[in-house]
Write an enzyme that holds these catalytic residues in place. Structure first.
Site, PDB file in Angstrom:
ATOM      1  N   SER A 200       4.797   2.225   1.208  1.00 38.86           N
ATOM      2  CA  SER A 200       5.569   2.071   2.441  1.00 38.86           C
ATOM      3  C   SER A 200       4.613   1.828   3.618  1.00 38.86           C
ATOM      4  O   SER A 200       3.886   0.842   3.627  1.00 38.86           O
ATOM      5  CB  SER A 200       6.452   3.306   2.647  1.00 38.86           C
ATOM      6  OG  SER A 200       7.453   3.060   3.599  1.00 38.86           O
ATOM      7  N   ASP A 226       6.659  -0.729  -2.746  1.00 37.52           N
ATOM      8  CA  ASP A 226       8.014  -0.736  -2.194  1.00 37.52           C
ATOM      9  C   ASP A 226       8.077  -0.884  -0.677  1.00 37.52           C
ATOM     10  O   ASP A 226       8.765  -0.122   0.010  1.00 37.52           O
ATOM     11  CB  ASP A 226       8.779   0.522  -2.609  1.00 37.52           C
ATOM     12  CG  ASP A 226      10.291   0.249  -2.659  1.00 37.52           C
ATOM     13  OD1 ASP A 226      10.685  -0.756  -3.267  1.00 37.52           O
ATOM     14  OD2 ASP A 226      11.070   1.027  -2.081  1.00 37.52           O
ATOM     15  N   HIS A 356      12.863   4.766  -3.628  1.00 37.40           N
ATOM     16  CA  HIS A 356      11.815   4.291  -2.730  1.00 37.40           C
ATOM     17  C   HIS A 356      10.438   4.827  -3.130  1.00 37.40           C
ATOM     18  O   HIS A 356       9.443   4.122  -3.024  1.00 37.40           O
ATOM     19  CB  HIS A 356      12.157   4.699  -1.299  1.00 37.40           C
ATOM     20  CG  HIS A 356      11.145   4.257  -0.281  1.00 37.40           C
ATOM     21  ND1 HIS A 356      10.661   2.973  -0.205  1.00 37.40           N
ATOM     22  CD2 HIS A 356      10.518   4.955   0.714  1.00 37.40           C
ATOM     23  CE1 HIS A 356       9.790   2.875   0.785  1.00 37.40           C
ATOM     24  NE2 HIS A 356       9.681   4.071   1.352  1.00 37.40           N
TER      25      HIS A 356
END
Length: 398
Positions: A200, A226, A356
């Site tokens: 992220s 991700d 996630h």
């Protein structure tokens, strides 16, 4: 069935010992009482017969035996960092008193083994990579793992008078400093071969560092988990809604772990028991029934959100080195990355069964991808032909 077959079957059954089995109990409770309990890891990354094809047990295998040492029941007990790392480091660049003291976890590489340097996402900590780091070393024992707490996260500290600066440029500078300071602290004669890995926000940080080229040829490649520019910026619009629905605190540490598992924020209980405790801190006050609060105020990071992700796709495609993108779904790809993937500019893997936190939900599969990525980019495995000048010196004809 003939009368002779019925008589034979009845004779055989009468010789067997009687077993009590209540079909009503199975129907009412939904399980058979005699079934063995399973290891405390309800993640989708756990191995199963369905994910490995047909399993044919040999006579020497007790297929349904309980693993040795596995706890009974569902535990929410914290797993300490010492389970996964050999040491913790507190790294400070003394060139400026305003620099943070960055906390990091380290397992050193062995020999000429690679060093996987990890950067977590916003609100997380270095322990986000604990379990996947352990899985990497199972498959590549010579590998080292260096995972830091970014400023404003985990046990990293900044001077009290200083406002926490979480701009992409500052986080990238911290990340680079951690690598160089770790080398100095561990007295490595040179930097080991490095794989940068970021989840992220961390994906934006490692891409920024790779783009600068300041680590030179030490970087074999970088991996982003991700996050892509388009979907990340779109998701920022709903960030306040998400934060408003998240509990402000928890009555116990175990309840915080349980919340992450129940909401499927982290889909692997082993990962949650390892990483979640570093996200919370005890702040006792009179009458407060939920004293375990978040270490990082994500709402306060809003001024930096767009700075983290704008231009990410272009930088990811343009930086030197091998590139790997791991996503939880193809819908996260934006136009620029879709074109780049069709042109073969980077490797892409999709894990639709993950959320996630891919590396926490599926640590085994993520580790396999990272180790394979290292092998594809490992320069030490290359056998180059001898130079013409060397052959001439040896008196050989060319």
């Amino acid at each position: 069935m003939s009368d002779l077959q019925k008589a034979w079957a009845k004779n055989r059954l009468s010789a067997l010992p009687a077993e009590s089995f209540d079909e009503r109990e199975e129907e009412e409770t939904g399980h058979v009482p005699e079934l063995p309990e399973h290891f405390d890891d309800d993640s989708s990354s756990a191995s199963s017969a369905s994910s490995t094809g047909t399993v044919i047990p040999s006579p020497s295998q007790n297929l349904f035996a309980r693993p040795q040492g596995a706890p009974r029941g569902r535990s929410l007990q914290q797993i300490p960092w010492t389970t996964y790392f050999e040491r913790e480091l507190f790294l400070h660049d003394q060139s400026s008193p305003t620099n943070p003291t960055i906390h990091a976890y380290l397992t050193s590489p062995v020999g000429k083994g690679p060093l996987f340097v990890m950067h977590h996402g916003a609100g997380s900590s270095g322990l986000s990579f604990a379990v996947v780091g352990h899985e990497i070393r199972k498959r590549l024992p010579s590998a080292g793992i260096l995972s830091l707490d970014a400023r404003g996260h985990g046990s990293t500290t900044t001077p009290d008078s200083q406002t926490v600066d979480l701009s992409l440029e500052t986080l990238a500078s911290d990340f680079l400093s951690v690598i160089l300071l770790a080398r100095k602290e561990m007295k490595w004669p040179e930097l080991p071969p490095i794989i940068l890995v970021g989840h992220s926000l961390g994906g934006a940080v490692v891409t920024e560092v790779a783009k600068t080229g300041k680590l030179g040829n030490a970087v074999l490649g970088y991996v982003v988990l991700d996050v892509v520019e388009g979907s990340a910026i779109d998701a920022l619009q709903s960030m306040h809604t998400y934060l408003s629905t998240r509990p402000a605190g928890f009555p116990t540490l175990e309840s915080g772990i349980d919340w992450h598992i129940r909401t499927r924020t982290i889909r692997n209980s082993l990962s949650a028991r390892t990483s979640v405790p570093a996200l919370l801190m005890l702040q006792k006050s009179p009458g407060d029934s939920r004293p375990w609060k978040w270490r990082t105020d994500l709402g306060a990071t809003q001024p930096f959100w767009e700075n983290w992700f704008v231009g990410l796709s272009k930088k990811f495609l343009g930086a030197k080195g091998g590139k790997l993108l791991l996503l939880a779904g193809t819908d996260r790809l934006d136009t620029e990355l879709t074109i780049g993937q069709m042109q073969g500019k980077y490797s892409l893997q999709i894990f639709p069964e993950a959320g996630h936190f891919i590396h926490e939900d599926l640590p085994e599969k993520t580790a396999i991808s990272l180790v394979d990525f290292h092998k594809r980019n490992d320069r030490s495995a290359l056998v180059l032909p001898p130079k013409v000048s060397d052959l001439l010196k040896q008196g050989k004809k060319v």
